[in-house]
Design an enzyme around this catalytic site. Structure first.
Site, PDB file in Angstrom:
ATOM      1  N   ASP A  19       0.853  -1.168   0.000  1.00  0.00           N
ATOM      2  CA  ASP A  19       0.000   0.000   0.000  1.00  0.00           C
ATOM      3  C   ASP A  19       0.905   1.238   0.000  1.00  0.00           C
ATOM      4  O   ASP A  19       2.092   1.147   0.323  1.00  0.00           O
ATOM      5  CB  ASP A  19      -0.880  -0.030   1.246  1.00  0.00           C
ATOM      6  CG  ASP A  19      -1.673   1.242   1.443  1.00  0.00           C
ATOM      7  OD1 ASP A  19      -2.377   1.655   0.498  1.00  0.00           O
ATOM      8  OD2 ASP A  19      -1.589   1.830   2.536  1.00  0.00           O
ATOM      9  N   ASP A  21      -0.278   5.187   0.881  1.00  0.00           N
ATOM     10  CA  ASP A  21      -0.567   6.170   1.927  1.00  0.00           C
ATOM     11  C   ASP A  21      -0.656   5.513   3.296  1.00  0.00           C
ATOM     12  O   ASP A  21      -1.430   4.580   3.508  1.00  0.00           O
ATOM     13  CB  ASP A  21      -1.878   6.900   1.617  1.00  0.00           C
ATOM     14  CG  ASP A  21      -1.761   7.766   0.375  1.00  0.00           C
ATOM     15  OD1 ASP A  21      -0.857   8.616   0.334  1.00  0.00           O
ATOM     16  OD2 ASP A  21      -2.570   7.580  -0.553  1.00  0.00           O
ATOM     17  N   THR A 114      -2.462   0.704  -4.632  1.00  0.00           N
ATOM     18  CA  THR A 114      -2.938   1.894  -3.939  1.00  0.00           C
ATOM     19  C   THR A 114      -4.333   2.299  -4.396  1.00  0.00           C
ATOM     20  O   THR A 114      -4.710   2.055  -5.541  1.00  0.00           O
ATOM     21  CB  THR A 114      -1.962   3.066  -4.150  1.00  0.00           C
ATOM     22  OG1 THR A 114      -2.501   4.256  -3.569  1.00  0.00           O
ATOM     23  CG2 THR A 114      -1.694   3.314  -5.629  1.00  0.00           C
TER      24      THR A 114
END
Length: 226
Positions: A19, A21, A114
């Protein structure tokens, strides 16, 4: 009182799915600015809104917060939100340990998965001075947002790997659920992940050690503290 240590956990995989963020990029400052303003403009409590924004695509967050609103309105507002977030990189920095972690996996099979679109992912990875993985799954690549497993399954397929041979690195409830729904093991990164039952939890990226086993598989050692 000093923290007690638990025994290291070692997981073995053939590929890693990351991932962005909250996991390798700290974009919380931008996320909070944009989503607080959106929440207030829609008559919502911004603190409550921030509890559900992490890990999902924007339109999916809007659908959770305003369940009776037409989805086409969510998609239209999400396009505006994405443009604003892409233009705003003030405060976007690497998560502590991210440069070293990315260097340690540079030659290993890995992909970025993402909820950001390609433009936003590029803007944030650039702002954080992190290398963009050659294989990436962004918002345009999938039809369903996390916590749906589509993104992680697409990442495994792009690397030519079986889902069971992949390890996911995630920080959010939606992302952890998505990785588990894909049949993958999940290492939860940072304090946000601890409450969402990942396979194992790492307090931060420096807690991880990456090595290559004799058979070519990837060994991730998680040095956790309790």
């Amino acid at each position: 009182m000093p923290a007690s240590t638990t025994a290291p956990v070692v997981l073995t995989a053939k590929a890693l799915l990351l991932d962005m963020d909250g996991t390798i990029v700290n974009s919380d400052a931008v996320v909070e600015r944009c989503w607080r303003e959106w929440a207030v403009s829609n008559g919502l409590d911004p603190e409550e809104a921030l509890k559900v924004v992490h890990g999902r695509q924007g339109y999916a967050t809007m659908a959770v917060l305003l369940p009776d609103r037409p989805m086409e309105v969510n998609h239209a507002e999400n396009a505006v939100m994405l443009a604003r977030e892409t233009a705003d990189t003030d405060g976007v920095v690497p998560v502590p340990g991210a440069p070293e972690f990315m260097e340690s996996i540079a030659e290993l099979p890995h992909a970025l998965v993402t909820s950001a679109d390609a433009a936003l992912a590029t803007a944030r990875m650039t702002a954080a001075a992190l290398p963009m993985p050659a294989v990436r799954v962004t918002a345009e690549s999938v039809r369903a947002s996390k916590p749906h497993p589509e993104g992680f399954l697409a990442g495994a397929a792009a690397l030519g790997m079986d889902p069971a041979d992949c390890i996911v690195f995630e920080d959010s409830a939606a992302g952890i659920a998505a990785g588990q729904a894909a049949g993958m093991r999940v290492i939860g990164i940072g304090p946000r992940a601890a409450a969402h039952n990942p396979t194992t939890h790492a307090p931060d990226l420096p807690s991880l050690r990456v090595a290559t086993a004799r058979d070519g598989s990837i060994e991730i050692t998680v040095h956790a503290t309790a």
